[in-house]
Structures are given as structure tokens and as C-alpha cells.
Design a protein around this motif. Structure first.
Motif, PDB file in Angstrom:
ATOM      1  N   ILE A 246      10.473   5.552  -6.183  1.00  0.00           N
ATOM      2  CA  ILE A 246       9.575   5.095  -7.243  1.00  0.00           C
ATOM      3  C   ILE A 246       9.471   3.564  -7.249  1.00  0.00           C
ATOM      4  CG2 ILE A 246      11.219   4.932  -9.178  1.00  0.00           C
ATOM      5  CD1 ILE A 246       8.960   6.380 -10.845  1.00  0.00           C
ATOM      6  N   LYS A 247      10.525   2.875  -6.837  1.00  0.00           N
ATOM      7  CA  LYS A 247      10.446   1.409  -6.799  1.00  0.00           C
ATOM      8  C   LYS A 247       9.519   0.936  -5.678  1.00  0.00           C
ATOM      9  CE  LYS A 247      14.747   0.436  -9.191  1.00  0.00           C
ATOM     10  NZ  LYS A 247      14.766   1.755  -9.855  1.00  0.00           N
ATOM     11  N   LEU A 248       9.577   1.597  -4.531  1.00  0.00           N
ATOM     12  CA  LEU A 248       8.639   1.270  -3.455  1.00  0.00           C
ATOM     13  C   LEU A 248       7.207   1.589  -3.870  1.00  0.00           C
ATOM     14  CD1 LEU A 248      10.574   2.508  -0.299  1.00  0.00           C
ATOM     15  CD2 LEU A 248      10.019   0.147  -0.879  1.00  0.00           C
ATOM     16  N   ALA A 249       7.042   2.692  -4.602  1.00  0.00           N
ATOM     17  CA  ALA A 249       5.708   3.040  -5.109  1.00  0.00           C
ATOM     18  C   ALA A 249       5.195   1.957  -6.059  1.00  0.00           C
ATOM     19  CB  ALA A 249       5.751   4.387  -5.815  1.00  0.00           C
ATOM     20  N   MET A 250       6.070   1.453  -6.924  1.00  0.00           N
ATOM     21  CA  MET A 250       5.676   0.404  -7.870  1.00  0.00           C
ATOM     22  C   MET A 250       5.208  -0.846  -7.133  1.00  0.00           C
ATOM     23  SD  MET A 250       8.794   0.909 -10.581  1.00  0.00           S
ATOM     24  CE  MET A 250       8.375  -0.431 -11.694  1.00  0.00           C
ATOM     25  N   ILE A 251       5.930  -1.215  -6.063  1.00  0.00           N
ATOM     26  CA  ILE A 251       5.538  -2.391  -5.272  1.00  0.00           C
ATOM     27  C   ILE A 251       4.169  -2.170  -4.640  1.00  0.00           C
ATOM     28  CG2 ILE A 251       6.104  -3.750  -3.218  1.00  0.00           C
ATOM     29  CD1 ILE A 251       9.100  -3.154  -3.887  1.00  0.00           C
ATOM     30  N   GLY A 252       3.975  -0.977  -4.058  1.00  0.00           N
ATOM     31  CA  GLY A 252       2.699  -0.668  -3.412  1.00  0.00           C
ATOM     32  C   GLY A 252       1.546  -0.625  -4.390  1.00  0.00           C
ATOM     33  N   ILE A 253       1.784  -0.017  -5.555  1.00  0.00           N
ATOM     34  CA  ILE A 253       0.732   0.080  -6.572  1.00  0.00           C
ATOM     35  C   ILE A 253       0.367  -1.309  -7.081  1.00  0.00           C
ATOM     36  CG2 ILE A 253       0.232   0.861  -8.927  1.00  0.00           C
ATOM     37  CD1 ILE A 253       2.036   3.333  -8.250  1.00  0.00           C
ATOM     38  N   ASN A 254       1.370  -2.118  -7.387  1.00  0.00           N
ATOM     39  CA  ASN A 254       1.113  -3.466  -7.899  1.00  0.00           C
ATOM     40  C   ASN A 254       0.298  -4.296  -6.908  1.00  0.00           C
ATOM     41  OD1 ASN A 254       1.770  -5.508 -10.055  1.00  0.00           O
ATOM     42  ND2 ASN A 254       2.616  -6.571  -8.286  1.00  0.00           N
ATOM     43  N   LYS A 255       0.643  -4.166  -5.630  1.00  0.00           N
ATOM     44  CA  LYS A 255      -0.078  -4.890  -4.577  1.00  0.00           C
ATOM     45  C   LYS A 255      -1.544  -4.476  -4.542  1.00  0.00           C
ATOM     46  CE  LYS A 255      -0.002  -5.789   0.417  1.00  0.00           C
ATOM     47  NZ  LYS A 255       0.652  -5.445   1.704  1.00  0.00           N
ATOM     48  N   ARG A 256      -1.802  -3.174  -4.644  1.00  0.00           N
ATOM     49  CA  ARG A 256      -3.182  -2.700  -4.563  1.00  0.00           C
ATOM     50  C   ARG A 256      -3.970  -2.988  -5.846  1.00  0.00           C
ATOM     51  NH1 ARG A 256      -3.270   3.204  -1.877  1.00  0.00           N
ATOM     52  NH2 ARG A 256      -5.522   2.904  -2.247  1.00  0.00           N
TER      53      ARG A 256
ATOM     54  N   ILE B   7      -5.048   5.283  -6.257  1.00  0.00           N
ATOM     55  CA  ILE B   7      -4.009   4.342  -5.830  1.00  0.00           C
ATOM     56  C   ILE B   7      -2.625   4.874  -6.196  1.00  0.00           C
ATOM     57  CG2 ILE B   7      -2.995   2.073  -6.325  1.00  0.00           C
ATOM     58  CD1 ILE B   7      -5.877   1.004  -6.542  1.00  0.00           C
ATOM     59  N   VAL B   8      -2.485   5.303  -7.444  1.00  0.00           N
ATOM     60  CA  VAL B   8      -1.180   5.767  -7.932  1.00  0.00           C
ATOM     61  C   VAL B   8      -0.710   6.987  -7.149  1.00  0.00           C
ATOM     62  CG1 VAL B   8       0.004   6.797  -9.911  1.00  0.00           C
ATOM     63  CG2 VAL B   8      -1.463   4.793 -10.250  1.00  0.00           C
ATOM     64  N   GLU B   9      -1.591   7.949  -6.961  1.00  0.00           N
ATOM     65  CA  GLU B   9      -1.196   9.168  -6.249  1.00  0.00           C
ATOM     66  C   GLU B   9      -0.821   8.867  -4.802  1.00  0.00           C
ATOM     67  OE1 GLU B   9      -2.633  13.765  -5.438  1.00  0.00           O
ATOM     68  OE2 GLU B   9      -3.899  12.431  -6.627  1.00  0.00           O
ATOM     69  N   GLU B  10      -1.616   8.054  -4.129  1.00  0.00           N
ATOM     70  CA  GLU B  10      -1.334   7.737  -2.720  1.00  0.00           C
ATOM     71  C   GLU B  10      -0.012   6.994  -2.568  1.00  0.00           C
ATOM     72  OE1 GLU B  10      -5.984   7.436  -1.132  1.00  0.00           O
ATOM     73  OE2 GLU B  10      -4.743   5.623  -1.287  1.00  0.00           O
ATOM     74  N   GLU B  11       0.211   6.001  -3.404  1.00  0.00           N
ATOM     75  CA  GLU B  11       1.425   5.198  -3.269  1.00  0.00           C
ATOM     76  C   GLU B  11       2.686   5.975  -3.658  1.00  0.00           C
ATOM     77  OE1 GLU B  11       1.662   2.283  -1.808  1.00  0.00           O
ATOM     78  OE2 GLU B  11      -0.507   2.211  -1.484  1.00  0.00           O
ATOM     79  N   MET B  12       2.582   6.804  -4.695  1.00  0.00           N
ATOM     80  CA  MET B  12       3.742   7.582  -5.111  1.00  0.00           C
ATOM     81  C   MET B  12       4.085   8.657  -4.076  1.00  0.00           C
ATOM     82  SD  MET B  12       3.294   7.900  -9.281  1.00  0.00           S
ATOM     83  CE  MET B  12       4.881   8.703  -9.572  1.00  0.00           C
ATOM     84  N   LYS B  13       3.065   9.236  -3.471  1.00  0.00           N
ATOM     85  CA  LYS B  13       3.310  10.293  -2.487  1.00  0.00           C
ATOM     86  C   LYS B  13       3.807   9.743  -1.155  1.00  0.00           C
ATOM     87  CE  LYS B  13       0.371  14.162  -3.930  1.00  0.00           C
ATOM     88  NZ  LYS B  13      -0.739  15.059  -3.542  1.00  0.00           N
TER      89      LYS B  13
END
Length: 236
Positions: free
Chosen positions: A164-174, A207-213
Motif C-alpha cells: 500500500i505504501k508503494l501504491a501511495m507513492i505511485g498514485i501521488n506521482k500520477r 489511477i487508484v485501481e492500477e497503482e494498488m493492483k
């Protein structure tokens, strides 16, 4: 709550992510198949340990199976399970035994994690983040048992936390790259909460679904639940 009438709360959470992680890390055939076939994992577990068709599983049997499914991650004992379910210790001992008979790779995974920690002095997540366990070889039974439970639990919960932390980084970037007005405002366990600008809903959902998955690749499907409301309660 959403900041104004132009915004709503979007909540996205992982579905049963810890069980999916243990299914993937242990490579247990039975649990992997249940997730791949999108079955109700707790009803499916109940059908296996009680030797019945999944359609015959009652809510009480499903509840028992759910307690074992999640309890195994935390190294639950027959005593702890009996306290939780109101069953006798003998019944719970049999329940755990039947569970491991149905999911032998999970039992093997647990044993391997404990042995790894004994030899190396730490447990680690899928990405290699470590937790040192100084009491893993302690002569004190309580201290050693606690460290053993952590050696099983940490790789699972820790991998979930990494994910979830990697997802947060990816989501924030996008969000920044797309210059969105929506903002990520909260993380609670396996869930992320956003103050969403309403015209951006489709973009933000994607964005959220792609990054979290995709933050960490497991070899079984990862499911994300996304809901929207005027406040956090409605977004559940």
C-alpha cells in the motif's frame, strides 16, 4: 467529509489482501484456486474443513472458518480460537488440524518462516524489508513463542504494508503528473481515502485501481473495492 459540493470522498481498499499474500507466498494450491476462481474464501474454507458442499455452509460454519483463516496469520492457538468462537479447546484443536490438512503448503510455509528466523535472526517481507527477532531462540517460552508468531505474521502484514505504501507513492506521482485537483488524504490499514474533485472521478478511479493492483506483483488476482460518497461512512 468532502471539502465542498464539488468534491466527494473516494475510498479504495484491498480485498482480503493478507490471505491473498499468504496464498501467493505459500503457493498453496487450494487457497490459490479459491482466489483465482473468485470464490467466497471463508465459505470455501468451511466447505473443505467440514467436508461439505459450499452451498451447504451455514453462517456459523463460515464464521468459524473466517476466524481460522485470519487467526492462522497471527499464530492463533486452540485456546485463543476457543475464546473467540465459544467452542471447546478440543473442537478448536481439531479445527486447526483439519485446516492444515486441507492447506498443507500453508503449514509448510509457516514452519519454513520460523526456521528461517531461527537461523538468520529476522523475518522479511517479499521485498526484503526486515524485522529482527532477538528472542527467536530464547529459552523463555513466552518470548520465543511471541517471536515465532512474528516470524510468520511479519512477512504477510509487512508485505501488505509495503504494497500500500508503494501504491501511495505511485498514485501521488500520477496525481501530480495529471495535475489533478483530487487529493489523497488518509491511509487506514488496507484502505486509501481521497478528497475527490467530482469531474475527475473516472481518471482517479483508474489511477487508484492500477497503482494498488500493480504496486507488488502476486501470482493470484488482487481485488480492489472502490466506493464514493459525501463522507467516509457513505464511501464504504
Amino acid at each position: 467529509i468532502a471539502r465542498d459540493s464539488n468534491h466527494k470522498i473516494l475510498a479504495a481498499d484491498y480485498s482480503q489482501i493478507e490471505l491473498r499474500i499468504i496464498a501467493s507466498l505459500s503457493n498453496d494450491k487450494q487457497m490459490r484456486e479459491a482466489f483465482i476462481n473468485n470464490l467466497d474464501i471463508h465459505a470455501d474454507t468451511a466447505s473443505k474443513i467440514y467436508h461439505m458442499d459450499i452451498q451447504e455452509v451455514t453462517s456459523d460454519l463460515r464464521r468459524n472458518a473466517k476466524a481460522v483463516n485470519f487467526g492462522i496469520i497471527y499464530g492463533i492457538s486452540a485456546f485463543g480460537l476457543s475464546e473467540q468462537l465459544g467452542l471447546s479447546r478440543k473442537e478448536c484443536t481439531q479445527l486447526i488440524e483439519d485446516y492444515f490438512n486441507q492447506y498443507p503448503e500453508i503449514k509448510s510455509y509457516i514452519d519454513k518462516n520460523i526456521e528461517f528466523a531461527r537461523q538468520h535472526g529476522y523475518a522479511q517481507t517479499l521485498l526484503g524489508r526486515r524485522r529482527y527477532l532477538n528472542d527467536i531462540n530464547s529459552r523463555n517460552n513466552n518470548a520465543r513463542n511471541f517471536a515465532e508468531r512474528n516470524s510468520v505474521n511479519m512477512p504477510i502484514q509487512g508485505t501488505s504494508a509495503d504494497m500500500i505504501k508503494l501504491a501511495m507513492i505511485g498514485i501521488n506521482k500520477r496525481i501530480d503528473e495529471n495535475r489533478l485537483k483530487s487529493r489523497m488524504i488518509l491511509q487506514v490499514h488496507d484502505e486509501l481515502v481521497f478528497d475527490m474533485y467530482i469531474p475527475e472521478e473516472e481518471t482517479l478511479r483508474q489511477i487508484v485501481e492500477e497503482e494498488m493492483k500493480n504496486s507488488i506483483q502476486l501470482d493470484i488476482p488482487i481485488e480492489i473495492s472502490i466506493n464514493v460518497g459525501d463522507n467516509w461512512l457513505e464511501a464504504h
